[in-house]
Design an enzyme around this catalytic site. Structure first.
Site, short mmCIF file in Angstrom:
data_model
loop_
_atom_site.label_atom_id
_atom_site.label_comp_id
_atom_site.label_asym_id
_atom_site.label_seq_id
_atom_site.Cartn_x
_atom_site.Cartn_y
_atom_site.Cartn_z
N PHE A 168 0.96 -1.94 -0.33
CA PHE A 168 0.00 0.25 -0.25
C PHE A 168 0.87 0.75 0.18
O PHE A 168 1.55 1.47 0.74
CB PHE A 168 -0.41 0.02 1.32
CG PHE A 168 -2.21 0.87 1.42
CD1 PHE A 168 -2.90 0.91 0.61
CD2 PHE A 168 -2.44 2.14 1.69
CE1 PHE A 168 -4.08 1.62 0.26
CE2 PHE A 168 -2.95 2.81 2.30
CZ PHE A 168 -4.48 3.12 1.41
N ASP A 217 2.11 -5.71 7.89
CA ASP A 217 1.26 -5.11 7.77
C ASP A 217 0.19 -6.10 7.81
O ASP A 217 0.21 -6.31 6.40
CB ASP A 217 1.70 -4.39 6.97
CG ASP A 217 0.03 -3.24 7.06
OD1 ASP A 217 -1.08 -3.55 7.16
OD2 ASP A 217 0.35 -1.80 6.95
N TYR A 251 -10.28 -0.58 11.40
CA TYR A 251 -12.07 0.00 10.58
C TYR A 251 -12.44 -0.81 9.56
O TYR A 251 -13.18 -0.26 9.01
CB TYR A 251 -11.78 1.07 10.25
CG TYR A 251 -10.55 1.89 9.48
CD1 TYR A 251 -10.67 1.46 8.00
CD2 TYR A 251 -8.88 2.21 9.91
CE1 TYR A 251 -8.79 1.44 7.27
CE2 TYR A 251 -8.06 2.51 9.50
CZ TYR A 251 -8.47 2.55 8.18
OH TYR A 251 -7.11 2.64 6.79
N LYS A 252 -10.83 -2.33 9.12
CA LYS A 252 -12.05 -2.79 8.00
C LYS A 252 -12.35 -3.95 8.38
O LYS A 252 -13.53 -4.06 9.01
CB LYS A 252 -10.04 -3.34 7.02
CG LYS A 252 -9.80 -2.19 6.48
CD LYS A 252 -8.73 -2.06 5.78
CE LYS A 252 -7.97 -0.71 4.68
NZ LYS A 252 -6.31 -0.73 5.12
N ARG A 282 -13.20 -4.14 -6.94
CA ARG A 282 -12.31 -4.94 -5.69
C ARG A 282 -13.41 -5.70 -5.29
O ARG A 282 -14.09 -4.25 -5.17
CB ARG A 282 -11.65 -3.99 -5.64
CG ARG A 282 -10.36 -5.07 -4.29
CD ARG A 282 -9.21 -4.01 -3.26
NE ARG A 282 -10.43 -3.21 -2.41
CZ ARG A 282 -9.64 -2.76 -1.44
NH1 ARG A 282 -8.68 -2.62 -1.40
NH2 ARG A 282 -10.41 -1.40 -0.88
C1 LIG Z 1 -6.03 0.65 4.42
C2 LIG Z 1 -4.55 0.44 4.74
C3 LIG Z 1 -3.46 1.43 5.33
C4 LIG Z 1 -4.36 3.12 5.80
O1 LIG Z 1 -3.91 3.20 6.80
P1 LIG Z 1 -4.00 4.83 7.36
O2 LIG Z 1 -3.35 5.36 8.46
O3 LIG Z 1 -5.44 3.85 8.48
O4 LIG Z 1 -4.66 5.68 7.14
C5 LIG Z 1 -2.52 1.37 5.24
N1 LIG Z 1 -1.62 0.18 5.05
C6 LIG Z 1 -1.69 -0.57 3.92
C7 LIG Z 1 -1.32 -1.55 4.03
C8 LIG Z 1 -3.65 -0.87 3.86
O5 LIG Z 1 -4.39 -1.91 3.80
#
Ligand SMILES: *Cc1c(COP(=O)(O)O)cnc(C)c1O
Length: 397
Positions: free
Chosen positions: A113, A184, A209-210, A356
């Site tokens: 990400f 992660d 939150y996911k 997705r």
């Molecule tokens: C959703 C996601 C994030 C989002 O980070 P936030 O700081 O919570 O906005 C970061 N890394 C990955 C791999 C994600 O899927």
């Protein structure tokens, strides 16, 4: 065994909506409404500042951390909540880099990400010690693990394709090269069982939150393995990570155990939402969840492929090699997803061409999958996406 019909009844979903986006923002558990209301009125309202002690607010980040720990195979006392995932990535990576002072290479993959990559770049820049972020193809990661590697930093499930890394094998290979690992779990925590202990993982981070349904802006979590925690030096040395925050010393001393990875004041109202969603998660058998998730994604792939020749599967075909999402590539994927959303099938679009869909058995069943396939087949077969109103790109996709 988990009764998924029973868990489905525990979520609020708008009438007629098929929600295949729990991997981006989990839906609202019905019990969350009363739990958050209690935090607002009976805790914040009635207890005001005494809530830190009397409502147990100060202990929430570690107590809730342990409940997430069960889902990800962490030892009790080694997970703490707070901040956002991007911040936790920074913290974990900074601590990991410190453990390997003589090496300069941080390895990640191009499916990671962007925020993880940006945080690594920012950290490298502010350290100013000549670290290098090496970004390779996801399939090539293992081949780049060698004796100059300091930290292997990966997201276990690729947010775009759903491809699942072999955490155990890659961690073992990194350890054999005397490197440390940062995982992660954004798309694995709550999607499938994770075994941090069994994989011998060093650091892990994730969000709530996911798949974990704690609501928009809910706190992230960080895990540090027992063997590292006492030598781990927090780069974000906030007062609540201090050994004695209320001594108000001018010298920073890291707190005991995982407490040192706290930074500042926790988001108490969001912790209340997480508390309510974890009441559901506490009952879930992660092996049953994974089995049900695979059945849903297999059914979805078979149905879409049979009826939508325009779409190309972008996720691994082998269910053991993917997470709990399915992605299809389509040139006009943005418009096609907007057309699905207009018909109450909610997924999301990831540039450049990915549609997705996330599958969480807690609130999605086979009937939902079949109904979603009908809508997608209608959108694709009748070119319903080919409409100007679906081509205006919104701020959030
Ligand atoms: C959703 C996601 C994030 C989002 O980070 P936030 O700081 O919570 O906005 C970061 N890394 C990955 C791999 C994600 O899927």
């Amino acid at each position: 065994m988990t009764d998924f019909a029973a868990t489905k009844a525990m979520f609020y979903l708008p009438d007629g909506m098929i929600y295949l986006d729990g991997n981006s923002l989990g839906p609202l558990p019905k019990a969350t409404v009363a739990r958050v209301e209690r935090a607002v009125t009976a805790e914040w309202g009635e207890k005001v500042i005494t809530g830190w002690n009397r409502a147990g607010w100060m202990a929430q980040p570690t107590e809730l951390g342990d409940r997430i720990g069960r889902l990800i195979g962490a030892e009790p006392g080694h997970v703490v909540l707070g901040d956002t995932l991007s911040i936790k990535v920074y913290q974990a990576l900074a601590a990991a880099i410190d453990l390997v002072p003589d090496r300069r290479v941080i390895l990640t993959d191009s499916g990671n990400f962007p925020s993880d990559i940006y945080m690594a770049e920012g950290l490298i820049k502010s350290l100013g010690r000549g670290h290098e972020l090496r970004v390779v193809d996801p399939e090539d990661v293992a081949n780049h693990i060698n004796d100059d590697l300091a930290v292997l930093m990966l997201t276990q499930v690729d947010y775009r394709t759903g491809r699942l890394h072999d955490m155990k094998a890659l961690t073992a290979k990194a350890h054999a090269a005397d490197a440390v690992t940062c995982w992660d779990l954004a798309h694995t925590a709550g999607a499938m069982a994770v075994d941090l202990q069994g994989c011998n993982a060093d650091f892990a981070v994730g969000c709530t939150y996911k798949y974990l349904n704690a609501g928009p802006g809910a706190p992230a979590f960080i895990y540090v393995a027992p063997k590292h925690i006492s030598s781990c030096q927090p780069a974000l040395s906030g007062w609540l990570g201090h050994e004695a925050p209320f001594a108000f010393d001018l010298d920073y001393r890291p707190g005991t155990g995982i407490e040192r990875m706290r930074v500042g004041t926790p988001s108490v109202l969001q912790m209340a939402a997480l508390d309510a969603s974890l009441d559901i998660w506490d009952q879930v058998d992660m092996d049953a969840l994974r089995k049900a998730s695979i059945a849903l994604t297999e059914r979805f792939i078979a149905g879409v492929e049979a009826r939508c020749p325009q779409l190309t599967l972008a996720s691994p075909r082998d269910p053991q090699a993917r997470g709990s999402q399915v992605s299809f590539a389509f040139e006009d994927g943005y418009a096609a997803m907007q057309a699905c959303i207009a018909r109450n099938v909610i997924g999301d679009f990831r540039a450049p061409n990915i549609m997705r869909f996330g599958f969480c058995p807690l609130f999605i069943d086979a009937g939902d999958v079949d109904a979603a396939i009908d809508v997608i087949a209608d959108v694709m077969g009748n070119r319903l996406w080919d409409d100007q109103t679906y081509k205006q790109v919104a701020r959030v996709t």
